[in-house]
Enzyme design. Structure first.
Site, PDB file in Angstrom:
ATOM      1  N   MET A  30     -66.821  59.627   6.731  1.00  0.00           N
ATOM      2  CA  MET A  30     -65.828  60.687   6.928  1.00  0.00           C
ATOM      3  C   MET A  30     -64.517  60.053   7.396  1.00  0.00           C
ATOM      4  SD  MET A  30     -67.798  64.091   8.096  1.00  0.00           S
ATOM      5  CE  MET A  30     -67.918  63.745   9.828  1.00  0.00           C
ATOM      6  N   HIS A  37     -68.673  51.207  10.820  1.00  0.00           N
ATOM      7  CA  HIS A  37     -68.578  51.422   9.374  1.00  0.00           C
ATOM      8  C   HIS A  37     -68.438  50.070   8.654  1.00  0.00           C
ATOM      9  CE1 HIS A  37     -66.804  55.354  10.848  1.00  0.00           C
ATOM     10  NE2 HIS A  37     -67.736  55.786  10.023  1.00  0.00           N
ATOM     11  N   GLN A  61     -70.479  70.555   7.389  1.00  0.00           N
ATOM     12  CA  GLN A  61     -71.367  70.020   8.433  1.00  0.00           C
ATOM     13  C   GLN A  61     -70.801  70.253   9.842  1.00  0.00           C
ATOM     14  OE1 GLN A  61     -71.112  65.883   6.675  1.00  0.00           O
ATOM     15  NE2 GLN A  61     -71.264  65.283   8.816  1.00  0.00           N
ATOM     16  N   GLY A 147     -75.722  54.435   9.024  1.00  0.00           N
ATOM     17  CA  GLY A 147     -75.920  53.849  10.346  1.00  0.00           C
ATOM     18  C   GLY A 147     -77.086  54.501  11.083  1.00  0.00           C
ATOM     19  N   LYS A 149     -77.133  54.926  14.136  1.00  0.00           N
ATOM     20  CA  LYS A 149     -76.566  55.722  15.238  1.00  0.00           C
ATOM     21  C   LYS A 149     -76.845  57.209  14.993  1.00  0.00           C
ATOM     22  CE  LYS A 149     -72.918  57.530  17.673  1.00  0.00           C
ATOM     23  NZ  LYS A 149     -72.407  58.441  16.667  1.00  0.00           N
ATOM     24  N   ASP A 150     -76.678  57.643  13.734  1.00  0.00           N
ATOM     25  CA  ASP A 150     -77.028  59.024  13.366  1.00  0.00           C
ATOM     26  C   ASP A 150     -78.464  58.995  12.841  1.00  0.00           C
ATOM     27  OD1 ASP A 150     -74.427  60.490  13.741  1.00  0.00           O
ATOM     28  OD2 ASP A 150     -73.794  58.868  12.428  1.00  0.00           O
TER      29      ASP A 150
HETATM   30  O1  PAF Z   1     -72.238  60.020   8.841  1.00  0.00           O
HETATM   31  C1  PAF Z   1     -71.223  60.523   8.301  1.00  0.00           C
HETATM   32  O2  PAF Z   1     -70.107  60.008   8.382  1.00  0.00           O
HETATM   33  C2  PAF Z   1     -71.387  61.821   7.497  1.00  0.00           C
HETATM   34  O3  PAF Z   1     -72.314  62.660   8.071  1.00  0.00           O
HETATM   35  C3  PAF Z   1     -71.694  61.568   5.998  1.00  0.00           C
HETATM   36  C4  PAF Z   1     -73.014  60.851   5.824  1.00  0.00           C
HETATM   37  C5  PAF Z   1     -70.577  60.741   5.374  1.00  0.00           C
HETATM   38  C6  PAF Z   1     -71.776  62.909   5.269  1.00  0.00           C
HETATM   39  O4  PAF Z   1     -70.595  63.630   5.384  1.00  0.00           O
END
Ligand code: PAF
Length: 282
Positions: A30, A37, A61, A147, A149-150
């Site tokens: 995003m 990243h 989201q 990642g 992290k999520d």
């Molecule tokens: O982790 C993120 O940055 C977002 O949730 C993703 C996977 C790009 C989906 O919008």
């Protein structure tokens, strides 16, 4: 680096990269890129011949009370970082491209998205799964990287890819941390100096609990202790501190299989999440 904003051009560019042969790796983002990243981009470069990234701040989201409109947007800097990181193509669509008029199809992954952030942020994972499914369909990569992290997001995406039989390998990349232990996140810029110092309690509390549980400590006792540490550091509210199965994210009361300790809590206006592995001894 090619910068592409419309679907016909994306299809042509992806076909061009695929014609050159070799593997294509994809890193969806995003934007507001940071070293976390860039670790994904670097890993993508090691795993494949061409790296494609996307930048799209996905409105579906974010809940209505969340930070969609203020989410940091830094496209010029992001492009510079991606180019330096060896990215071949940036897919940067607008909202109308990703959600054309009349858009009415969503992907809902049940089970693994129900608890934790799924409970605290209703609709969040439907938004994530829908956009990731669409992005994977558009870019058609061999590998996609996310990642750790999520961690729940990663588990939801793995489940979706398996269930829908998508021909893509999903790779999780370990969380990148600053020297003070705090996981890198685009939202860390919201923290004041004092909040940033207090936020160190999050990785510390999880680390202490993970260690104690791995050494045979009681899950409930150590998650409660971690919750207490967070509360004393100024986190409020604390959405959850939980130990869950590392694949299904079912809540565990004893360490019978590989697990993860996960937490989400707010410090001031900023909601932070973090997680660590909890591995049973053999
Ligand atoms: O982790 C993120 O940055 C977002 O949730 C993703 C996977 C790009 C989906 O919008």
């Amino acid at each position: 680096m090619q910068i592409i904003r419309d679907l016909p051009a994306l299809r042509k560019a992806v076909a061009g990269l695929k014609k050159e042969c070799g593997k294509l790796a994809f890193v969806p983002t995003m934007g507001a890129l940071h070293a976390g990243h860039m670790a994904l981009i670097a890993e993508a470069g090691r795993k494949a011949d061409h790296v494609v990234a996307s930048i799209f701040v996905n409105p579906t989201q974010f809940a209505l009370n969340e930070d969609f409109s203020t989410y940091p947007r830094r496209e010029a800097e992001d492009m510079h970082m991606l180019e330096k990181g060896g990215c071949a193509l940036l897919w940067a669509p607008d909202v109308e491209t990703m959600y054309p008029p009349g858009h009415s199809t969503t992907i809902n992954v049940t089970g693994v998205s129900d608890g934790l952030d799924g409970a605290a942020r209703p609709g969040h994972f439907t938004g994530v799964a829908t956009i990731v499914y669409t992005l994977l369909n558009q870019v058609q990569p061999d590998i996609a990287l996310f990642g750790e992290k999520d961690f729940q997001q990663l588990a939801v995406i793995r489940r979706m890819v398996r269930d829908m039989d998508l021909p893509v390998e999903i790779d999780g990349v370990p969380t990148q941390r600053d020297a003070d232990g705090i996981a890198l996140s685009s939202r860390n810029i919201y923290l004041s100096k004092e909040q940033r110092i207090a936020a160190r309690a999050l990785p510390r509390a999880l680390g202490e609990a993970a260690k104690a549980i791995q050494e045979g400590g009681d899950i409930r006792e150590h998650t409660e202790r971690a919750t207490d540490t967070l509360r004393r550091a100024g986190f409020d509210p604390i959405d959850y501190v939980a130990v869950c199965d590392a694949e299904t994210l079912e809540s565990l009361t004893s360490l019978t299989r590989p697990a993860r300790i996960l937490a989400a809590a707010r410090i001031g206006q900023t909601r932070l999440i973090d997680n660590l592995p909890v591995i049973p001894s053999v």
